[in-house]
Design a protein around this motif. Structure first.
Motif, PDB file in Angstrom:
ATOM      1  N   CYS A 192      38.444  34.380  34.988  1.00 30.59           N
ATOM      2  CA  CYS A 192      38.589  32.729  35.068  1.00 30.59           C
ATOM      3  C   CYS A 192      38.081  32.290  33.541  1.00 30.59           C
ATOM      4  O   CYS A 192      37.817  32.897  33.099  1.00 30.59           O
ATOM      5  CB  CYS A 192      37.477  31.967  36.112  1.00 30.59           C
ATOM      6  SG  CYS A 192      36.030  32.495  35.634  1.00 30.59           S
ATOM      7  N   MET A 217      46.227  32.171  39.936  1.00 33.43           N
ATOM      8  CA  MET A 217      44.975  32.952  39.637  1.00 33.43           C
ATOM      9  C   MET A 217      45.401  33.882  38.360  1.00 33.43           C
ATOM     10  O   MET A 217      46.440  34.649  38.512  1.00 33.43           O
ATOM     11  CB  MET A 217      44.460  33.796  40.848  1.00 33.43           C
ATOM     12  CG  MET A 217      44.205  32.731  41.994  1.00 33.43           C
ATOM     13  SD  MET A 217      43.723  33.980  43.670  1.00 33.43           S
ATOM     14  CE  MET A 217      42.498  34.597  43.061  1.00 33.43           C
ATOM     15  N   GLU A 243      50.043  33.343  42.122  1.00 37.40           N
ATOM     16  CA  GLU A 243      49.463  32.380  43.260  1.00 37.40           C
ATOM     17  C   GLU A 243      48.202  32.809  44.068  1.00 37.40           C
ATOM     18  O   GLU A 243      47.341  32.136  44.355  1.00 37.40           O
ATOM     19  CB  GLU A 243      50.634  31.882  44.021  1.00 37.40           C
ATOM     20  CG  GLU A 243      51.113  32.866  44.897  1.00 37.40           C
ATOM     21  CD  GLU A 243      52.338  32.426  45.470  1.00 37.40           C
ATOM     22  OE1 GLU A 243      52.388  32.909  46.818  1.00 37.40           O
ATOM     23  OE2 GLU A 243      52.969  31.748  45.158  1.00 37.40           O
ATOM     24  N   SER A 244      47.952  34.160  44.543  1.00 34.20           N
ATOM     25  CA  SER A 244      47.057  34.947  45.122  1.00 34.20           C
ATOM     26  C   SER A 244      46.754  36.249  45.082  1.00 34.20           C
ATOM     27  O   SER A 244      47.670  36.820  44.200  1.00 34.20           O
ATOM     28  CB  SER A 244      47.610  34.492  46.469  1.00 34.20           C
ATOM     29  OG  SER A 244      48.689  35.415  46.889  1.00 34.20           O
ATOM     30  N   SER A 245      45.972  36.647  45.432  1.00 34.66           N
ATOM     31  CA  SER A 245      45.586  38.158  45.299  1.00 34.66           C
ATOM     32  C   SER A 245      46.657  39.130  46.196  1.00 34.66           C
ATOM     33  O   SER A 245      46.787  40.067  45.961  1.00 34.66           O
ATOM     34  CB  SER A 245      44.253  38.590  45.890  1.00 34.66           C
ATOM     35  OG  SER A 245      44.000  38.208  47.097  1.00 34.66           O
ATOM     36  N   GLU A 246      47.102  38.324  47.096  1.00 36.56           N
ATOM     37  CA  GLU A 246      47.993  39.124  48.143  1.00 36.56           C
ATOM     38  C   GLU A 246      49.428  39.272  47.110  1.00 36.56           C
ATOM     39  O   GLU A 246      49.960  40.277  47.285  1.00 36.56           O
ATOM     40  CB  GLU A 246      48.440  38.147  49.269  1.00 36.56           C
ATOM     41  CG  GLU A 246      47.261  38.280  50.189  1.00 36.56           C
ATOM     42  CD  GLU A 246      46.176  37.197  50.024  1.00 36.56           C
ATOM     43  OE1 GLU A 246      45.205  37.274  50.584  1.00 36.56           O
ATOM     44  OE2 GLU A 246      46.220  36.303  49.212  1.00 36.56           O
ATOM     45  N   ARG A 247      49.679  38.101  46.305  1.00 35.15           N
ATOM     46  CA  ARG A 247      50.863  38.171  45.669  1.00 35.15           C
ATOM     47  C   ARG A 247      50.542  39.371  44.556  1.00 35.15           C
ATOM     48  O   ARG A 247      51.632  40.221  44.214  1.00 35.15           O
ATOM     49  CB  ARG A 247      51.168  36.811  44.697  1.00 35.15           C
ATOM     50  CG  ARG A 247      52.085  37.108  43.898  1.00 35.15           C
ATOM     51  CD  ARG A 247      53.807  37.373  44.527  1.00 35.15           C
ATOM     52  NE  ARG A 247      54.862  37.474  43.468  1.00 35.15           N
ATOM     53  CZ  ARG A 247      55.611  38.422  43.622  1.00 35.15           C
ATOM     54  NH1 ARG A 247      55.762  39.222  44.547  1.00 35.15           N
ATOM     55  NH2 ARG A 247      56.490  38.549  42.721  1.00 35.15           N
ATOM     56  N   GLU A 265      55.053  35.751  36.004  1.00 34.76           N
ATOM     57  CA  GLU A 265      53.807  36.060  36.630  1.00 34.76           C
ATOM     58  C   GLU A 265      53.101  37.190  35.704  1.00 34.76           C
ATOM     59  O   GLU A 265      51.996  37.697  36.082  1.00 34.76           O
ATOM     60  CB  GLU A 265      54.446  36.706  37.745  1.00 34.76           C
ATOM     61  CG  GLU A 265      54.602  35.656  38.810  1.00 34.76           C
ATOM     62  CD  GLU A 265      55.051  35.917  40.279  1.00 34.76           C
ATOM     63  OE1 GLU A 265      54.344  35.663  41.202  1.00 34.76           O
ATOM     64  OE2 GLU A 265      56.130  36.848  40.371  1.00 34.76           O
ATOM     65  N   ALA A 297      39.435  39.914  38.732  1.00 33.99           N
ATOM     66  CA  ALA A 297      39.976  38.708  38.893  1.00 33.99           C
ATOM     67  C   ALA A 297      39.246  37.936  37.455  1.00 33.99           C
ATOM     68  O   ALA A 297      38.061  38.054  37.226  1.00 33.99           O
ATOM     69  CB  ALA A 297      39.330  37.715  39.935  1.00 33.99           C
ATOM     70  N   HIS A 333      48.821  42.022  44.597  1.00 33.89           N
ATOM     71  CA  HIS A 333      49.073  43.091  45.707  1.00 33.89           C
ATOM     72  C   HIS A 333      50.520  43.551  45.682  1.00 33.89           C
ATOM     73  O   HIS A 333      50.940  44.921  45.613  1.00 33.89           O
ATOM     74  CB  HIS A 333      48.391  43.347  46.977  1.00 33.89           C
ATOM     75  CG  HIS A 333      48.338  44.611  47.699  1.00 33.89           C
ATOM     76  ND1 HIS A 333      47.818  45.468  47.232  1.00 33.89           N
ATOM     77  CD2 HIS A 333      49.127  45.000  48.715  1.00 33.89           C
ATOM     78  CE1 HIS A 333      47.964  46.803  48.002  1.00 33.89           C
ATOM     79  NE2 HIS A 333      48.954  46.191  48.954  1.00 33.89           N
TER      80      HIS A 333
END
Length: 92
Positions: free
Chosen positions: A85, A1, A59-63, A39, A83, A65
């Protein structure tokens, strides 16, 4: 992402120059390690401000954060995250 992050830094007036310099040095080390990992794709200074625009590929919104909250200057940052795209007209 892929994410675009706009970051504005504002230190409290009570913070000493030595404390600020320490935060800046730790920030540089942390951000350069993330850049080497891939990253943290890009960082650009916003002219005339203590601010930047950065691109992250994670890899994710959690990452994301986890990364953002790990910045040594995080408590002094105002961060706006978007985000992204790929645009259908992009040739890259």
């Amino acid at each position: 992402m892929k994410f675009l992050c706009r970051m504005q830094v504002k230190f409290p007036e009570s913070m000493s120059e030595e404390e600020i310099a320490g935060k800046q040095a730790a920030e540089k080390e942390y951000s350069q390690a993330l850049q080497r990992s891939g990253e943290f794709e890009a960082i650009y200074r916003v002219v005339g401000r203590y601010a930047n625009v950065s691109i992250f590929e994670v890899e994710s919104s959690e990452r994301l954060h986890e990364i953002l909250s790990g910045f040594p200057m995080f408590p002094y940052m105002d961060i706006e995250t978007t985000a992204l795209c790929k645009h259908p007209n992009s040739i890259r």
